[in-house]
Motif scaffolding. Structure first.
Motif, PDB file in Angstrom:
ATOM      1  N   TYR A   5      23.429 -22.883  21.486  1.00  0.00           N
ATOM      2  CA  TYR A   5      24.499 -22.596  20.161  1.00  0.00           C
ATOM      3  C   TYR A   5      25.835 -22.888  20.337  1.00  0.00           C
ATOM      4  CZ  TYR A   5      26.366 -18.800  23.364  1.00  0.00           C
ATOM      5  OH  TYR A   5      27.206 -18.301  24.561  1.00  0.00           O
ATOM      6  N   GLU A   6      26.244 -23.266  21.502  1.00  0.00           N
ATOM      7  CA  GLU A   6      27.650 -23.691  21.779  1.00  0.00           C
ATOM      8  C   GLU A   6      27.807 -25.293  21.314  1.00  0.00           C
ATOM      9  OE1 GLU A   6      29.200 -21.622  25.820  1.00  0.00           O
ATOM     10  OE2 GLU A   6      27.797 -23.258  25.917  1.00  0.00           O
ATOM     11  N   GLN A   9      28.132 -24.788  17.577  1.00  0.00           N
ATOM     12  CA  GLN A   9      29.053 -24.072  17.020  1.00  0.00           C
ATOM     13  C   GLN A   9      30.596 -25.074  17.164  1.00  0.00           C
ATOM     14  OE1 GLN A   9      29.069 -20.433  18.925  1.00  0.00           O
ATOM     15  NE2 GLN A   9      27.993 -19.388  17.370  1.00  0.00           N
ATOM     16  N   SER A  10      30.173 -26.089  18.098  1.00  0.00           N
ATOM     17  CA  SER A  10      31.362 -27.193  18.247  1.00  0.00           C
ATOM     18  C   SER A  10      31.418 -28.107  17.199  1.00  0.00           C
ATOM     19  CB  SER A  10      31.453 -27.522  19.735  1.00  0.00           C
ATOM     20  OG  SER A  10      30.214 -28.387  19.706  1.00  0.00           O
ATOM     21  N   GLU A 115      23.518 -20.389  12.655  1.00  0.00           N
ATOM     22  CA  GLU A 115      23.361 -18.870  12.702  1.00  0.00           C
ATOM     23  C   GLU A 115      22.646 -18.299  11.536  1.00  0.00           C
ATOM     24  OE1 GLU A 115      27.314 -19.828  14.784  1.00  0.00           O
ATOM     25  OE2 GLU A 115      25.929 -20.781  13.072  1.00  0.00           O
ATOM     26  N   VAL A 537      27.810 -10.649  19.263  1.00  0.00           N
ATOM     27  CA  VAL A 537      28.729 -11.150  18.485  1.00  0.00           C
ATOM     28  C   VAL A 537      30.061 -11.331  19.165  1.00  0.00           C
ATOM     29  CG1 VAL A 537      30.205 -11.098  16.249  1.00  0.00           C
ATOM     30  CG2 VAL A 537      27.586 -10.416  16.343  1.00  0.00           C
ATOM     31  N   GLU A 540      35.622 -13.533  18.265  1.00  0.00           N
ATOM     32  CA  GLU A 540      35.868 -14.485  17.218  1.00  0.00           C
ATOM     33  C   GLU A 540      34.850 -14.338  16.149  1.00  0.00           C
ATOM     34  OE1 GLU A 540      36.313 -18.258  18.824  1.00  0.00           O
ATOM     35  OE2 GLU A 540      38.323 -17.679  19.686  1.00  0.00           O
ATOM     36  N   GLU A 541      33.896 -13.266  16.333  1.00  0.00           N
ATOM     37  CA  GLU A 541      32.723 -13.156  15.326  1.00  0.00           C
ATOM     38  C   GLU A 541      31.861 -14.200  15.282  1.00  0.00           C
ATOM     39  OE1 GLU A 541      34.115 -11.776  11.650  1.00  0.00           O
ATOM     40  OE2 GLU A 541      35.362 -10.115  12.296  1.00  0.00           O
ATOM     41  N   LYS A 542      31.674 -15.077  16.366  1.00  0.00           N
ATOM     42  CA  LYS A 542      30.692 -15.841  16.235  1.00  0.00           C
ATOM     43  C   LYS A 542      29.434 -15.284  17.050  1.00  0.00           C
ATOM     44  CE  LYS A 542      33.414 -20.104  16.909  1.00  0.00           C
ATOM     45  NZ  LYS A 542      33.716 -21.304  17.852  1.00  0.00           N
ATOM     46  N   ILE A 544      26.338 -15.021  19.401  1.00  0.00           N
ATOM     47  CA  ILE A 544      26.067 -16.187  20.921  1.00  0.00           C
ATOM     48  C   ILE A 544      24.701 -15.724  21.360  1.00  0.00           C
ATOM     49  CG2 ILE A 544      28.638 -16.211  21.370  1.00  0.00           C
ATOM     50  CD1 ILE A 544      28.124 -13.798  23.293  1.00  0.00           C
TER      51      ILE A 544
END
Length: 547
Positions: A5-6, A9-10, A115, A537, A540-542, A544
């Motif tokens: 997921y990182e 999201q990057s 997501e 969450v 930063e509202e990401k 995870i």
């Protein structure tokens, strides 16, 4: 090392209109859902694209990475400057919050926005759930207000649904609390991915076809034994009103900024296990090469794609990619999870019999196929060489891929090999005119490699009824995904076992007969430690830990 997921999201995504332009679509062809998602409007072109199916050996707790391989292969074609389109299923939130987690690939072979795709994706699952439950509500409302159709409440076949694993809803009693709440009766919930509406949604070619199929859904029998269908309830138009926007396929992108169509999400152990026919037809209009992925092994999603989808749409695959991992093969050879990363050539040799069974399936169906080893860092050279030699001794090509670590670069060799294949072909396992019992026997012996088939009393009664009314329908086998048999603990290449047909159900709208083997259930339960305990969450509202 970054988590999946990182990595997702990057990545800075590009505007979906830019992605659409790579397959010849303009903004006028899209219904935008923000900057990074869109639905595609109807496209008036001929369907010329060739189809590549990605399937696998039987799944294990480690995951075989079919989706990851399919994504990496798609990116590899674009690296080779070969235009392709990938069509995938939408994830069900049941597995996302259950044992599996997210279902959008992994490592450097992922689709984005990760997501959104895993959660509520453009509302398609919600539309299917709502359409299904509208029918259920109308059935009970019709009975409450006089039951003009004379529905036998003991022979109501249509069930409620929800997109979450919830074993407590497998059997429920509705209508409690007095006459004001309707007629008390036993009902059941299936998970949305296993519902008949999902199946119909995925086999329908377009909205007109969807209307005909919804009309034909059998919801019950009346007290004279006649079938009661949705058209008799008079609500087909309302069901279509809920599904019309969902029927438009969804466009997203890979990490390498290539277009992906994601649409429909039936389970493969119960339902067809592949994305929608409308998505595949659209992709074949937009690209000369279409890659699609089917759930679980070649005995389930892979076979159902070849047997149901190809049968109904006159498709012959350019290639079938059979995914295997060293870990999964050693697991099939009896290695426990704690020792799975240790080299064990004896267990690997034993576990490769499962791969042999799936290669046998490809030979039975006469499809051009390749084996690919989805590589892990713990795989040793000796183990890899042993699998390659085994596959090649069996007359097939075996190609290593490293898509998790390298994305499209890790599947270049696989993509090049697929491009050399010239003769799409497919031989169906049974004929439309075969008796239903003969169809079941042929699948059981040819694809599952069973010795014989036995039936419960209930299944025999259904068999006689369906032979009278639905004799030409193909089969949709519902069984455990973990074994070629109907017993989840029979790993490897089981033989001389008996298949037990517990029940049958006609999905008249989807035009197939569901055959239930063993103790397979249409509503999964959550495990003791579901993925829902990890997903969160951050500040930063990401979202995870969704993988």
């Amino acid at each position: 090392m970054l988590k999946d997921y990182e990595i997702a999201q990057s990545k800075k995504m590009v505007d979906i209109r830019q992605i659409a332009s790579k397959i010849g679509l303009s903004e006028d062809d899209l219904v935008l859902y923000g900057k990074y998602k869109a639905k595609i409007e109807k496209i008036d072109k001929s369907e010329n694209g060739e189809v590549v199916l990605v399937t696998a050996i039987n799944p294990t707790p480690f995951g075989e990475g079919k989706t990851t391989v399919a994504i990496g292969l798609h990116d590899a074609f674009w690296r080779l400057q070969v235009k392709s389109l990938l069509t995938l299923r939408e994830p069900s939130m049941g597995p996302v919050f259950g044992i599996k987690g997210g279902a959008t690939g992994g490592g450097y072979a992922q689709v984005l926005p990760m997501e959104d795709i895993n959660l509520h994706f453009n509302g398609d699952f919600h539309a299917i759930t709502s359409a299904n439950n509208l029918i259920s509500a109308i059935i009970d409302n019709h009975i409450k207000h006089g039951n003009e159709l004379n529905i036998d409440i003991d022979k109501i076949y249509f069930e409620r649904t929800m997109d979450m694993n919830d074993r407590a809803l497998r059997e429920v009693q509705v209508g409690l609390g007095g006459n004001i709440n309707g007629q008390p009766r036993i009902d059941h919930f299936t998970i949305t991915a296993a519902s008949e509406i999902m199946a119909i949604f995925c086999v329908s070619k377009d909205l007109e076809d969807l209307r005909k199929r919804v009309d034909q859904i059998i919801v019950a029998q009346n007290k004279n034994g006649d079938f009661v269908r949705v058209k008799d309830l008079g609500i087909t138009g309302s069901v279509l009103a809920l599904l019309k926007d969902a029927m438009k396929p969804n466009l997203v992108q890979t990490l390498e900024e290539n277009p992906v169509i994601i649409h429909g999400g039936p389970f493969a152990n119960i339902a067809p296990g592949v994305n929608s026919v409308s998505a595949i037809k659209l992709a074949r209009k937009l690209s000369p090469l279409v890659i699609t992925e089917a759930g679980f092994g070649s005995d389930l999603g892979g076979f159902k794609f070849l047997d149901i989808i190809c049968r109904m749409n006159d498709i012959k695959p350019k290639a079938v990619v059979l995914v295997a991992t060293i870990k999964a093969l050693k697991y099939n050879g009896g290695v426990c999870m704690e020792d799975i990363t240790k080299e064990n050539l004896d267990a690997l040799a034993k576990g490769m019999e499962n791969l042999r069974a799936h290669m046998d399936n490809m030979k039975v169906l006469s499809v051009p196929y390749l084996v690919t080893i989805n590589r892990y860092a713990t795989d040793t050279s000796s183990e890899i060489n042993q699998v390659v030699q085994f596959v090649e001794s069996y007359g097939a090509k075996c190609i290593l891929n490293d898509v998790h670590a390298k994305g499209g670069e890790g599947a270049i060799d696989l993509a090049r090999e697929i491009l050399t294949l010239q003769n799409p072909s497919l031989e169906l396992c049974y004929n439309d005119d075969d008796l239903i019992s003969t169809k079941i026997e042929k699948v059981a012996t040819k694809i599952f490699h069973a010795k014989e088939v036995k039936y419960s009393k209930e299944a025999l009664e259904k068999l006689e009824l369906y032979q009278k009314y639905f004799a030409k329908y193909p089969l949709c086998i519902a069984k455990t995904q973990y074994s070629l048999s109907d017993q989840k603990d029979l790993l490897g290449y089981p033989k001389d076992f008996t298949i037990t047909v517990r029940d049958l159900h006609v999905s008249a709208g989807a035009s197939f007969i569901v055959v239930y083997l063993g103790d397979i259930m249409t509503m999964p339960g959550l495990s003791k430690m579901p993925a829902a305990l990890q997903i969160d969450v951050d500040k930063e509202e990401k979202i995870i830990n969704i993988f």
